[in-house]
Enzyme design. Structure first.
Site, PDB file in Angstrom:
ATOM      1  N   ASP A   1      -2.649   8.034 -16.877  1.00 51.90           N
ATOM      2  CA  ASP A   1      -3.933   7.680 -16.245  1.00 51.90           C
ATOM      3  C   ASP A   1      -4.820   8.799 -16.730  1.00 51.90           C
ATOM      4  O   ASP A   1      -5.542   8.371 -17.874  1.00 51.90           O
ATOM      5  CB  ASP A   1      -3.705   7.621 -14.714  1.00 51.90           C
ATOM      6  CG  ASP A   1      -5.159   7.210 -14.121  1.00 51.90           C
ATOM      7  OD1 ASP A   1      -6.206   6.772 -14.679  1.00 51.90           O
ATOM      8  OD2 ASP A   1      -5.066   7.282 -12.742  1.00 51.90           O
TER       9      ASP A   1
ATOM     10  N   PHE B   1      -5.918  -0.085 -10.326  1.00 52.15           N
ATOM     11  CA  PHE B   1      -4.869   0.536  -9.452  1.00 52.15           C
ATOM     12  C   PHE B   1      -3.942  -0.689  -9.439  1.00 52.15           C
ATOM     13  O   PHE B   1      -3.920  -1.664  -8.885  1.00 52.15           O
ATOM     14  CB  PHE B   1      -5.378   0.992  -8.226  1.00 52.15           C
ATOM     15  CG  PHE B   1      -4.075   1.703  -7.355  1.00 52.15           C
ATOM     16  CD1 PHE B   1      -4.031   2.857  -7.983  1.00 52.15           C
ATOM     17  CD2 PHE B   1      -3.323   1.132  -6.429  1.00 52.15           C
ATOM     18  CE1 PHE B   1      -2.872   3.776  -7.339  1.00 52.15           C
ATOM     19  CE2 PHE B   1      -2.419   1.888  -6.004  1.00 52.15           C
ATOM     20  CZ  PHE B   1      -2.073   3.031  -6.416  1.00 52.15           C
TER      21      PHE B   1
ATOM     22  N   ASP C   1       3.878   2.497  -6.928  1.00 47.99           N
ATOM     23  CA  ASP C   1       3.572   2.587  -5.425  1.00 47.99           C
ATOM     24  C   ASP C   1       2.075   2.583  -4.761  1.00 47.99           C
ATOM     25  O   ASP C   1       1.500   3.020  -5.584  1.00 47.99           O
ATOM     26  CB  ASP C   1       4.515   3.398  -4.475  1.00 47.99           C
ATOM     27  CG  ASP C   1       3.787   4.956  -4.642  1.00 47.99           C
ATOM     28  OD1 ASP C   1       3.471   5.101  -5.719  1.00 47.99           O
ATOM     29  OD2 ASP C   1       3.556   5.431  -3.719  1.00 47.99           O
TER      30      ASP C   1
HETATM   31  P1  5GP Z   1      -2.301  11.156 -14.536  1.00 49.40           P
HETATM   32  O1  5GP Z   1      -1.736  12.471 -14.261  1.00 49.40           O
HETATM   33  O2  5GP Z   1      -2.082  10.525 -15.906  1.00 49.40           O
HETATM   34  O3  5GP Z   1      -3.693  10.989 -13.850  1.00 49.40           O
HETATM   35  O4  5GP Z   1      -1.451   9.944 -13.675  1.00 49.40           O
HETATM   36  C1  5GP Z   1      -0.130   9.528 -13.801  1.00 49.40           C
HETATM   37  C2  5GP Z   1       0.333   9.389 -12.327  1.00 49.40           C
HETATM   38  O5  5GP Z   1      -0.461   8.795 -11.471  1.00 49.40           O
HETATM   39  C3  5GP Z   1       1.594   8.580 -12.668  1.00 49.40           C
HETATM   40  O6  5GP Z   1       2.960   9.031 -12.688  1.00 49.40           O
HETATM   41  C4  5GP Z   1       1.408   7.552 -11.165  1.00 49.40           C
HETATM   42  O7  5GP Z   1       2.228   8.075 -10.374  1.00 49.40           O
HETATM   43  C5  5GP Z   1       0.094   7.855 -10.649  1.00 49.40           C
HETATM   44  N1  5GP Z   1      -0.846   6.698 -10.915  1.00 49.40           N
HETATM   45  C6  5GP Z   1      -1.922   6.794 -11.947  1.00 49.40           C
HETATM   46  N2  5GP Z   1      -2.302   5.387 -12.113  1.00 49.40           N
HETATM   47  C7  5GP Z   1      -1.642   4.352 -11.173  1.00 49.40           C
HETATM   48  C8  5GP Z   1      -1.796   3.235 -10.659  1.00 49.40           C
HETATM   49  O8  5GP Z   1      -2.637   2.520 -11.199  1.00 49.40           O
HETATM   50  N3  5GP Z   1      -1.167   2.859  -9.702  1.00 49.40           N
HETATM   51  C9  5GP Z   1       0.104   3.507  -9.337  1.00 49.40           C
HETATM   52  N4  5GP Z   1       0.751   3.109  -8.484  1.00 49.40           N
HETATM   53  N5  5GP Z   1       0.262   5.092  -9.650  1.00 49.40           N
HETATM   54  C10 5GP Z   1      -0.729   5.296 -10.666  1.00 49.40           C
END
Ligand code: 5GP
Ligand code: MG
Length: 194
Positions: free
Chosen positions: A113, A162, A169
């Site tokens: 993300d 999301f 989750d």
């Molecule tokens: P980042 O550190 O790249 O922003 O986010 C990665 C983490 O955020 C992922 O491992 C996940 O746990 C959570 N995450 C990011 N986007 C989503 C989403 O759309 N749905 C869910 N359930 N978790 C997300």
């Protein structure tokens, strides 16, 4: 639970096919064209808990390699948050292993993300001097920060929504949905204790 689903983004068969393809590619990259006997070393898989568990469980059954799993834990979406609250390593049973010198490491996460989680983990892992360090995510969101972060393997590029299911989750729920789905918007504003 089914009534909470807004839309199925990726169904279970699509996920299964792509995960198999990813495993084939990961194996081919490690062993080269000559076959498995060329890769005498072992692969250390580092799944990031908790969202990656189902993806990893499916992927490893298509990896015909000598391998071990070292779980690590990072939180960035505590409770019912649907935007990142900043990635932090959980110092517990699942902290970054110290004995990775010379290891072939593959880090796995459910979704890319902002890139904060993988950046944090990869920075720490590089300090352990692995022989190689690759990254693999099942999903990558369509946003500039995600695309700017280099990853070796991406299962699917998805819209910047999301999503839950197949391990992902919302407030701890929905990980057991077999498909990747979006939830009805009214559920995301509040913690869902269904
Ligand atoms: P980042 O550190 O790249 O922003 O986010 C990665 C983490 O955020 C992922 O491992 C996940 O746990 C959570 N995450 C990011 N986007 C989503 C989403 O759309 N749905 C869910 N359930 N978790 C997300
Ligand atoms: Mg995560």
């Amino acid at each position: 639970m089914q009534a909470d689903i807004e839309r199925i983004l990726l169904d279970r068969d699509t996920l299964a096919r792509r995960v198999h393809d990813m495993a084939r590619q990961i194996t081919a990259d490690l062993v080269g064209p000559a076959g498995h006997e060329n890769f005498r070393e072992e692969l250390t898989l580092i799944p990031i808990l908790t969202g990656s568990i189902i993806f990893v469980a499916d992927l490893i059954r298509h990896l015909p390699l000598r391998m071990r799993i070292r779980l690590i834990s990072v939180t960035s979406y505590p409770g019912s948050a649907t935007t990142s609250q900043g990635a932090a390593l959980e110092q517990s049973l699942c902290s970054i292993p110290s004995d990775l010198t010379g290891a072939h490491v593959l880090v796995l996460d459910d979704i890319l993300d902002s890139g904060q989680t993988l950046r944090l983990v990869c920075d720490q892992l590089r300090n352990r001097h692995p022989a190689s360090l690759r990254t693999c995510v099942l999903l990558r969101k369509d946003r500039p920060q995600a695309r700017a972060f280099p990853v070796d393997y991406v299962g699917f590029d998805i819209p910047d929504d999301f999503v839950v299911g197949y391990g992902l989750d919302f407030d701890g729920y929905y990980r057991n949905l077999p498909d990747i789905v979006t939830l009805r918007p009214h559920l995301l504003g509040q913690a869902h204790k269904g």
